[in-house]
Write a protein that holds these residues in place. Sequence first.
Motif, PDB file in Angstrom:
ATOM      1  N   HIS A   1       5.427  23.435  74.631  1.00 40.17           N
ATOM      2  CA  HIS A   1       5.034  22.302  75.483  1.00 40.17           C
ATOM      3  C   HIS A   1       3.640  21.862  75.058  1.00 40.17           C
TER       4      HIS A   1
ATOM      5  N   ILE B   1      -1.184  23.800  79.849  1.00 38.46           N
ATOM      6  CA  ILE B   1      -1.597  25.028  80.526  1.00 38.46           C
ATOM      7  C   ILE B   1      -0.475  25.591  81.399  1.00 38.46           C
ATOM      8  N   ASN B   2       0.490  24.766  81.736  1.00 38.34           N
ATOM      9  CA  ASN B   2       1.592  25.171  82.617  1.00 38.34           C
ATOM     10  C   ASN B   2       2.919  24.786  81.950  1.00 38.34           C
TER      11      ASN B   2
ATOM     12  N   ASN C   1       4.775  10.348  81.913  1.00 36.01           N
ATOM     13  CA  ASN C   1       4.815  10.067  83.337  1.00 36.01           C
ATOM     14  C   ASN C   1       3.752   9.022  83.641  1.00 36.01           C
TER      15      ASN C   1
ATOM     16  N   GLY D   1       5.076  10.487  88.691  1.00 34.88           N
ATOM     17  CA  GLY D   1       4.586  11.861  88.821  1.00 34.88           C
ATOM     18  C   GLY D   1       3.378  12.175  87.967  1.00 34.88           C
ATOM     19  N   GLN D   2       2.653  11.131  87.531  1.00 34.74           N
ATOM     20  CA  GLN D   2       1.471  11.378  86.691  1.00 34.74           C
ATOM     21  C   GLN D   2       0.370  12.046  87.517  1.00 34.74           C
ATOM     22  N   THR D   3      -0.161  13.155  86.997  1.00 38.54           N
ATOM     23  CA  THR D   3      -1.215  13.881  87.719  1.00 38.54           C
ATOM     24  C   THR D   3      -2.567  13.800  87.020  1.00 38.54           C
TER      25      THR D   3
ATOM     26  N   ILE E   1     -10.438  15.093  82.988  1.00 40.16           N
ATOM     27  CA  ILE E   1     -10.234  16.436  82.446  1.00 40.16           C
ATOM     28  C   ILE E   1      -9.821  16.387  80.972  1.00 40.16           C
TER      29      ILE E   1
ATOM     30  N   ARG F   1      -1.820  22.664  73.770  1.00 40.51           N
ATOM     31  CA  ARG F   1      -0.753  23.272  74.573  1.00 40.51           C
ATOM     32  C   ARG F   1      -0.983  23.016  76.063  1.00 40.51           C
TER      33      ARG F   1
ATOM     34  N   HIS G   1      -0.960  10.479  78.213  1.00 41.62           N
ATOM     35  CA  HIS G   1      -0.536  11.643  77.426  1.00 41.62           C
ATOM     36  C   HIS G   1       0.978  11.648  77.311  1.00 41.62           C
TER      37      HIS G   1
END
Length: 113
Positions: A37, A30-31, A86, A92-94, A4, A28, A99
């Motif tokens: 952020h 998205i959440n 992360n 907790g890396q998604t 992504i 930025r 990044h």
Amino acid sequence: MDCIFCKIIAGEIPSTKVYEDDLIYAFRDINAQAPEHVLIVPKTHIASANEITAENCAVVAHIFAKIGEIAALVGIKDDGYRIINNCGKNGGQTVMHLHFHLLGGKDLGEKLV
Ligand code: 5GP
Ligand code: ZN
């Protein structure tokens, strides 16, 4: 590659750009988890901190060379901020494209470390 962030860098998925140069892209989140952020990513696909090597680490140094400038662009340089990476499942890396989260715009409160 079905990444992504590579698609965001390529402009295939829209994002709100904060900063860009030959090596890195900042946009930025998205959440947003704070008033400001920003995600800072290398343009080359590096999956996580585990994949940083002697050969590809210059881009990581470049991210940190630019972080104060990026913080200034979103107005958080003087009051300060937090940088988070992360890594992997327990971190907790998604998104598996390296990044750094740049968070600020308020007192971020409790610290993990
Ligand atoms: P992680 O959890 O891997 O450390 O961070 C991934 C971050 O990417 C999350 O904060 C999430 O909100 C952000 N994110 C995921 N998908 C998108 C997207 O399509 N656009 C933007 N701008 N941020 C995204
Ligand atoms: Zn990628």
